[in-house]
Scaffold this motif. Structure first.
Motif, PDB file in Angstrom:
ATOM      1  N   MET A   6       0.840  -1.201   0.000  1.00  0.00           N
ATOM      2  CA  MET A   6       0.000   0.000   0.000  1.00  0.00           C
ATOM      3  C   MET A   6       0.876   1.253   0.000  1.00  0.00           C
ATOM      4  SD  MET A   6      -3.145  -0.849  -0.218  1.00  0.00           S
ATOM      5  CE  MET A   6      -3.960   0.663   0.249  1.00  0.00           C
ATOM      6  N   THR A   7       1.965   1.202   0.741  1.00  0.00           N
ATOM      7  CA  THR A   7       2.880   2.337   0.791  1.00  0.00           C
ATOM      8  C   THR A   7       3.487   2.601  -0.576  1.00  0.00           C
ATOM      9  OG1 THR A   7       3.385   1.873   3.103  1.00  0.00           O
ATOM     10  CG2 THR A   7       4.949   3.245   1.897  1.00  0.00           C
ATOM     11  N   VAL A   8       3.944   1.559  -1.240  1.00  0.00           N
ATOM     12  CA  VAL A   8       4.542   1.716  -2.563  1.00  0.00           C
ATOM     13  C   VAL A   8       3.511   2.255  -3.547  1.00  0.00           C
ATOM     14  CG1 VAL A   8       5.565   0.488  -4.510  1.00  0.00           C
ATOM     15  CG2 VAL A   8       6.316  -0.012  -2.194  1.00  0.00           C
ATOM     16  N   ILE A   9       2.314   1.722  -3.515  1.00  0.00           N
ATOM     17  CA  ILE A   9       1.260   2.193  -4.415  1.00  0.00           C
ATOM     18  C   ILE A   9       0.962   3.666  -4.163  1.00  0.00           C
ATOM     19  CG2 ILE A   9      -1.207   1.986  -4.952  1.00  0.00           C
ATOM     20  CD1 ILE A   9      -0.805  -1.091  -4.492  1.00  0.00           C
ATOM     21  N   ALA A  10       0.863   4.033  -2.892  1.00  0.00           N
ATOM     22  CA  ALA A  10       0.587   5.429  -2.564  1.00  0.00           C
ATOM     23  C   ALA A  10       1.738   6.335  -2.977  1.00  0.00           C
ATOM     24  CB  ALA A  10       0.307   5.560  -1.076  1.00  0.00           C
ATOM     25  N   LEU A  11       2.961   5.861  -2.825  1.00  0.00           N
ATOM     26  CA  LEU A  11       4.116   6.640  -3.262  1.00  0.00           C
ATOM     27  C   LEU A  11       4.033   6.945  -4.747  1.00  0.00           C
ATOM     28  CD1 LEU A  11       7.086   4.896  -1.411  1.00  0.00           C
ATOM     29  CD2 LEU A  11       6.385   7.270  -1.179  1.00  0.00           C
ATOM     30  N   PHE A  28       5.664   9.880   0.885  1.00  0.00           N
ATOM     31  CA  PHE A  28       5.857   8.629   1.602  1.00  0.00           C
ATOM     32  C   PHE A  28       4.961   8.569   2.837  1.00  0.00           C
ATOM     33  CE2 PHE A  28       7.628   5.842   4.744  1.00  0.00           C
ATOM     34  CZ  PHE A  28       7.942   4.705   4.006  1.00  0.00           C
ATOM     35  N   LEU A  29       5.002   9.625   3.649  1.00  0.00           N
ATOM     36  CA  LEU A  29       4.210   9.630   4.880  1.00  0.00           C
ATOM     37  C   LEU A  29       2.721   9.522   4.591  1.00  0.00           C
ATOM     38  CD1 LEU A  29       6.089  12.300   7.041  1.00  0.00           C
ATOM     39  CD2 LEU A  29       6.257   9.812   7.165  1.00  0.00           C
ATOM     40  N   SER A  30       2.245  10.263   3.603  1.00  0.00           N
ATOM     41  CA  SER A  30       0.825  10.199   3.253  1.00  0.00           C
ATOM     42  C   SER A  30       0.415   8.800   2.829  1.00  0.00           C
ATOM     43  CB  SER A  30       0.506  11.187   2.124  1.00  0.00           C
ATOM     44  OG  SER A  30       0.656  12.502   2.563  1.00  0.00           O
ATOM     45  N   GLY A  31       1.191   8.213   1.945  1.00  0.00           N
ATOM     46  CA  GLY A  31       0.868   6.874   1.464  1.00  0.00           C
ATOM     47  C   GLY A  31       0.943   5.833   2.567  1.00  0.00           C
ATOM     48  N   TYR A  53      18.688   4.195   0.555  1.00  0.00           N
ATOM     49  CA  TYR A  53      18.405   4.692  -0.786  1.00  0.00           C
ATOM     50  C   TYR A  53      18.768   6.166  -0.924  1.00  0.00           C
ATOM     51  CZ  TYR A  53      15.820   0.350  -1.342  1.00  0.00           C
ATOM     52  OH  TYR A  53      15.482  -0.975  -1.413  1.00  0.00           O
ATOM     53  N   SER A  54      19.310   6.522  -2.084  1.00  0.00           N
ATOM     54  CA  SER A  54      19.650   7.916  -2.372  1.00  0.00           C
ATOM     55  C   SER A  54      18.368   8.714  -2.630  1.00  0.00           C
ATOM     56  CB  SER A  54      20.535   7.983  -3.618  1.00  0.00           C
ATOM     57  OG  SER A  54      19.766   7.660  -4.779  1.00  0.00           O
ATOM     58  N   PRO A  55      18.465  10.044  -2.573  1.00  0.00           N
ATOM     59  CA  PRO A  55      17.289  10.853  -2.903  1.00  0.00           C
ATOM     60  C   PRO A  55      16.733  10.543  -4.299  1.00  0.00           C
ATOM     61  CG  PRO A  55      18.919  12.207  -1.818  1.00  0.00           C
ATOM     62  CD  PRO A  55      19.566  10.865  -2.083  1.00  0.00           C
ATOM     63  N   ALA A  56      17.623  10.295  -5.247  1.00  0.00           N
ATOM     64  CA  ALA A  56      17.172   9.961  -6.610  1.00  0.00           C
ATOM     65  C   ALA A  56      16.403   8.648  -6.621  1.00  0.00           C
ATOM     66  CB  ALA A  56      18.361   9.888  -7.560  1.00  0.00           C
ATOM     67  N   GLU A  57      16.869   7.662  -5.851  1.00  0.00           N
ATOM     68  CA  GLU A  57      16.157   6.383  -5.769  1.00  0.00           C
ATOM     69  C   GLU A  57      14.812   6.557  -5.067  1.00  0.00           C
ATOM     70  OE1 GLU A  57      19.592   3.003  -5.527  1.00  0.00           O
ATOM     71  OE2 GLU A  57      19.441   4.395  -3.824  1.00  0.00           O
ATOM     72  N   MET A  58      14.800   7.354  -4.001  1.00  0.00           N
ATOM     73  CA  MET A  58      13.542   7.603  -3.292  1.00  0.00           C
ATOM     74  C   MET A  58      12.541   8.290  -4.232  1.00  0.00           C
ATOM     75  SD  MET A  58      13.899   6.502  -0.069  1.00  0.00           S
ATOM     76  CE  MET A  58      12.902   7.423   1.073  1.00  0.00           C
ATOM     77  N   LYS A  59      13.029   9.216  -5.035  1.00  0.00           N
ATOM     78  CA  LYS A  59      12.162   9.902  -5.995  1.00  0.00           C
ATOM     79  C   LYS A  59      11.648   8.921  -7.043  1.00  0.00           C
ATOM     80  CE  LYS A  59      11.956  13.718  -9.226  1.00  0.00           C
ATOM     81  NZ  LYS A  59      12.669  14.791  -9.882  1.00  0.00           N
ATOM     82  N   ALA A  60      12.492   7.995  -7.472  1.00  0.00           N
ATOM     83  CA  ALA A  60      12.102   7.022  -8.493  1.00  0.00           C
ATOM     84  C   ALA A  60      10.981   6.109  -8.015  1.00  0.00           C
ATOM     85  CB  ALA A  60      13.308   6.189  -8.921  1.00  0.00           C
ATOM     86  N   PHE A  61      10.848   5.926  -6.704  1.00  0.00           N
ATOM     87  CA  PHE A  61       9.751   5.113  -6.181  1.00  0.00           C
ATOM     88  C   PHE A  61       8.402   5.694  -6.576  1.00  0.00           C
ATOM     89  CE2 PHE A  61      12.529   4.025  -2.240  1.00  0.00           C
ATOM     90  CZ  PHE A  61      13.304   3.172  -3.006  1.00  0.00           C
ATOM     91  N   ASN A  62       8.372   6.995  -6.832  1.00  0.00           N
ATOM     92  CA  ASN A  62       7.125   7.673  -7.173  1.00  0.00           C
ATOM     93  C   ASN A  62       6.751   7.528  -8.649  1.00  0.00           C
ATOM     94  OD1 ASN A  62       6.805   8.662  -4.545  1.00  0.00           O
ATOM     95  ND2 ASN A  62       8.125  10.387  -4.987  1.00  0.00           N
ATOM     96  N   ASN A  63       7.612   6.933  -9.429  1.00  0.00           N
ATOM     97  CA  ASN A  63       7.349   6.769 -10.858  1.00  0.00           C
ATOM     98  C   ASN A  63       6.204   5.781 -11.054  1.00  0.00           C
ATOM     99  OD1 ASN A  63       7.297   6.129 -13.564  1.00  0.00           O
ATOM    100  ND2 ASN A  63       9.513   6.065 -13.778  1.00  0.00           N
TER     101      ASN A  63
END
Length: 86
Positions: A6-11, A28-31, A53-63
């Motif tokens: 659910m967290t990944v989907i929300a991200l 992340f927190l919202s999801g 995870y780097s900031p770029a990787e964390m951002k990529a989770f939102n793709n």
């Protein structure tokens, strides 16, 4: 497992805050909280993931077009378990 998915989907689905770092954290927190976890657990999870995870990787989770890796799901689960025990 359900919380992590659910967290990944929300991200992937959410957009938000002002600067990039705040936006990633806010998404992340919202999801995570929409997935049923408390804010304190979600914050703990985010802090744990930031160590790996780097900031770029964390951002990529939102793709929205990417599928979360097995490693990410595993890390989310491990983080959730560790944060619940604190």
């Amino acid at each position: 497992m359900r919380l992590a998915l659910m967290t990944v989907i929300a991200l992937i689905a959410l957009t938000g805050c002002s600067d990039e770092s705040s936006q990633i954290r806010g998404q992340f927190l919202s999801g995570c909280m929409q997935g049923g976890a408390s804010k304190s657990i979600c914050s703990c999870m985010f802090e744990n993931l930031e160590k790996t995870y780097s900031p770029a990787e964390m951002k990529a989770f939102n793709n929205q077009y990417s599928t979360p890796s097995k490693q990410l799901v595993k890390d989310l689960m491990a983080s959730a378990m560790a944060c619940r025990q604190e």
